[in-house]
Design a protein around this motif. Structure first.
Motif, PDB file in Angstrom:
ATOM      1  N   UNK A  34       0.842  -1.196   0.000  1.00 45.98           N
ATOM      2  CA  UNK A  34       0.000   0.000   0.000  1.00 45.98           C
ATOM      3  C   UNK A  34       0.876   1.245   0.000  1.00 45.98           C
ATOM      4  N   UNK A  35       0.555   2.174  -0.872  1.00 48.55           N
ATOM      5  CA  UNK A  35       1.270   3.450  -0.935  1.00 48.55           C
ATOM      6  C   UNK A  35       0.253   4.591  -0.894  1.00 48.55           C
ATOM      7  N   UNK A  36       0.470   5.506   0.015  1.00 48.20           N
ATOM      8  CA  UNK A  36      -0.429   6.652   0.190  1.00 48.20           C
ATOM      9  C   UNK A  36       0.292   7.912  -0.278  1.00 48.20           C
ATOM     10  N   UNK A  37      -0.291   8.612  -1.214  1.00 43.52           N
ATOM     11  CA  UNK A  37       0.388   9.758  -1.835  1.00 43.52           C
ATOM     12  C   UNK A  37       0.190  11.049  -1.042  1.00 43.52           C
ATOM     13  N   UNK A  38       1.300  11.726  -0.840  1.00 48.19           N
ATOM     14  CA  UNK A  38       1.293  13.055  -0.212  1.00 48.19           C
ATOM     15  C   UNK A  38       2.079  13.993  -1.117  1.00 48.19           C
ATOM     16  N   UNK A  39       1.458  15.072  -1.538  1.00 44.98           N
ATOM     17  CA  UNK A  39       2.119  16.049  -2.404  1.00 44.98           C
ATOM     18  C   UNK A  39       2.803  17.119  -1.555  1.00 44.98           C
ATOM     19  N   UNK A  40       4.018  17.441  -1.934  1.00 39.89           N
ATOM     20  CA  UNK A  40       4.793  18.456  -1.222  1.00 39.89           C
ATOM     21  C   UNK A  40       4.974  19.669  -2.122  1.00 39.89           C
ATOM     22  N   UNK A  41       4.614  20.829  -1.611  1.00 45.81           N
ATOM     23  CA  UNK A  41       4.857  22.075  -2.330  1.00 45.81           C
ATOM     24  C   UNK A  41       6.280  22.537  -2.026  1.00 45.81           C
ATOM     25  N   UNK A  42       7.054  22.783  -3.076  1.00 47.38           N
ATOM     26  CA  UNK A  42       8.451  23.151  -2.936  1.00 47.38           C
ATOM     27  C   UNK A  42       8.617  24.660  -2.796  1.00 47.38           C
ATOM     28  N   UNK A  43       9.740  25.120  -2.291  1.00 45.53           N
ATOM     29  CA  UNK A  43       9.950  26.564  -2.064  1.00 45.53           C
ATOM     30  C   UNK A  43       9.793  27.423  -3.313  1.00 45.53           C
ATOM     31  N   UNK A  44      10.037  26.856  -4.504  1.00 48.71           N
ATOM     32  CA  UNK A  44       9.908  27.640  -5.739  1.00 48.71           C
ATOM     33  C   UNK A  44       8.518  27.537  -6.357  1.00 48.71           C
ATOM     34  N   UNK A  45       7.545  27.040  -5.586  1.00 47.72           N
ATOM     35  CA  UNK A  45       6.129  26.914  -5.973  1.00 47.72           C
ATOM     36  C   UNK A  45       5.840  25.674  -6.812  1.00 47.72           C
ATOM     37  N   UNK A  46       6.839  24.912  -7.154  1.00 46.01           N
ATOM     38  CA  UNK A  46       6.634  23.650  -7.854  1.00 46.01           C
ATOM     39  C   UNK A  46       6.218  22.581  -6.823  1.00 46.01           C
ATOM     40  N   UNK A  47       6.101  21.348  -7.258  1.00 47.63           N
ATOM     41  CA  UNK A  47       5.693  20.287  -6.334  1.00 47.63           C
ATOM     42  C   UNK A  47       6.398  18.991  -6.695  1.00 47.63           C
ATOM     43  N   UNK A  94       8.652   7.174  -0.186  1.00 48.02           N
ATOM     44  CA  UNK A  94       9.270   7.002  -1.494  1.00 48.02           C
ATOM     45  C   UNK A  94       9.046   8.267  -2.317  1.00 48.02           C
ATOM     46  N   UNK A  95      10.138   8.932  -2.654  1.00 47.61           N
ATOM     47  CA  UNK A  95      10.057  10.190  -3.395  1.00 47.61           C
ATOM     48  C   UNK A  95       9.869   9.930  -4.885  1.00 47.61           C
ATOM     49  N   UNK A  96       8.958  10.667  -5.500  1.00 46.05           N
ATOM     50  CA  UNK A  96       8.906  10.789  -6.954  1.00 46.05           C
ATOM     51  C   UNK A  96       9.534  12.149  -7.280  1.00 46.05           C
ATOM     52  N   UNK A  97      10.687  12.153  -7.889  1.00 47.98           N
ATOM     53  CA  UNK A  97      11.329  13.419  -8.220  1.00 47.98           C
ATOM     54  C   UNK A  97      10.450  14.207  -9.195  1.00 47.98           C
ATOM     55  N   UNK A  98      10.720  15.477  -9.334  1.00 47.53           N
ATOM     56  CA  UNK A  98       9.855  16.349 -10.142  1.00 47.53           C
ATOM     57  C   UNK A  98       9.558  15.740 -11.515  1.00 47.53           C
ATOM     58  N   UNK A  99       8.281  15.658 -11.832  1.00 46.29           N
ATOM     59  CA  UNK A  99       7.861  15.150 -13.128  1.00 46.29           C
ATOM     60  C   UNK A  99       7.864  13.642 -13.256  1.00 46.29           C
ATOM     61  N   UNK A 100       8.125  12.910 -12.161  1.00 47.24           N
ATOM     62  CA  UNK A 100       8.246  11.457 -12.233  1.00 47.24           C
ATOM     63  C   UNK A 100       7.081  10.704 -11.601  1.00 47.24           C
ATOM     64  N   UNK A 101       6.059  11.417 -11.166  1.00 42.79           N
ATOM     65  CA  UNK A 101       4.936  10.754 -10.495  1.00 42.79           C
ATOM     66  C   UNK A 101       3.781  10.445 -11.448  1.00 42.79           C
ATOM     67  N   UNK A 102       3.995  10.713 -12.741  1.00 45.35           N
ATOM     68  CA  UNK A 102       2.926  10.541 -13.712  1.00 45.35           C
ATOM     69  C   UNK A 102       2.213  11.840 -14.027  1.00 45.35           C
TER      70      UNK A 102
END
Length: 320
Positions: A34-47, A94-102
């Motif tokens: 089971x994986x539960x997704x949490x989105x993180x807002x980055x300091x430059x406004x990206x995620x 488990x991190x999905x680097x920018x643009x790698x989460x689909x």
């Protein structure tokens, strides 16, 4: 520390580095995680998106896992590691680097081998999210280089970070690129380039003035991609400047927490400079294990549990 002796001795089929690499990357499947997704807002406004898995009982121990080039939290090597860890009482992010989460990220920039500011942002978020007493970093390939660079940048680390394990690490990026551009790795390089070009075309839809059709047509190799996009999008002069500044090799001497690197000797992605033998010999915190077999993030093991998953667990338990 002395070089760590390795006991890895897989079945005959998996002593072939390419077969080991391909099985791990394409054939292997991990179920019932089971994986539960949490989105993180980055300091430059990206995620960026993180996928969490939890031990069966409340845990004060967390492992942050970082995937490799064009990977994600859904790859078998990430999910296999997460499953072994949560079954042993660790929570996993488990991190999905920018643009790698689909989902495409917002900015022109994306991720790269030295983008430690994003790892730092995740760690800061984790520290605010829940009180973990022990945090460990665990990375594969590009993600391994990223965490080693982070640990060696002479930053003031949070006291909760107590160790790390990096697998199949291209510690010297230019050396690794040189290997990838050789005939022996042609199929891997073609696959990587195809995925990167696909993402670049999606990026072109958001930034048509910055990416022209002719720019994409001129990308013939992975180095061309880094010359045009990676370096330009992330503030480097060119690909070689990017490789030079982002390689973790130059930062290893500064690492202050116990860290295990496992690089197989038959990893076709790694050249001689990716095996920091002399540094490890003189280092109090760096443990280098060089199995004869394993390929690139291969390391086949019984019961769908890889050798490196068991070694990671063993290493972390010894730090507790």
């Amino acid at each position: 520390m002395p070089i760590v002796d390795s006991s890895y001795n897989p079945p005959l089929f998996f002593k072939n580095g390419h077969l080991s690499t391909i099985y791990s990357g394409i054939v292997r499947k991990v179920k019932n995680l089971e994986q539960i997704r949490i989105r993180i807002t980055l300091p430059d406004s990206d995620f960026l998106d993180t996928d969490w898995s939890y031990a069966s009982s409340a845990s004060k121990k967390l492992v942050i896992i970082i995937h490799g080039l064009e990977g994600s939290s859904k790859r078998a090597y990430i999910q296999g590691s997460a499953k072994v860890l949560i079954e042993s009482g660790y929570d996993v992010c488990a991190i999905n680097l920018r643009g790698c989460s689909g989902i495409a990220n917002k900015l022109f920039r994306s991720y790269h081998s030295g983008a430690t500011e994003d790892l730092h942002a995740v760690i800061e978020h984790v520290l605010q999210l829940k009180e973990y007493q022990n945090i460990y970093l665990h990375g594969f390939s590009l993600g391994g280089n990223l965490l080693l660079k982070y640990l060696g940048e002479k930053r003031e680390l949070p006291i909760e970070i107590n160790g790390a394990v990096a697998i199949s690490v291209p510690c010297q990026l230019a050396d690794s690129l040189h290997q990838l551009l050789q005939f022996k790795n042609a199929l891997y390089a073609k696959r990587f380039k195809g995925n990167l070009i696909k993402k670049l075309k999606s990026k072109q839809e958001l930034f048509p003035d910055l990416i022209l059709d002719t720019d994409i047509e001129n990308i013939k190799t992975l180095k061309d991609f880094d010359d045009f996009y990676t370096s330009r999008a992330h503030g480097f002069k060119d690909a070689m400047d990017y490789y030079s500044k982002s390689s973790s090799l130059q930062f290893l001497e500064n690492i202050t927490v116990p860290t295990l690197i496992i690089n197989a000797l038959n990893d076709s992605f790694l050249g001689t400079e990716c095996y920091p033998i002399e540094i490890a010999k003189q280092h109090n915190n760096l443990f280098l294990e060089m199995p004869k077999y394993g390929g690139h993030v291969g390391f086949y093991g019984k019961d769908n549990i890889t050798y490196t998953e068991l070694r990671t667990l063993e290493f972390l338990k010894n730090l507790s």
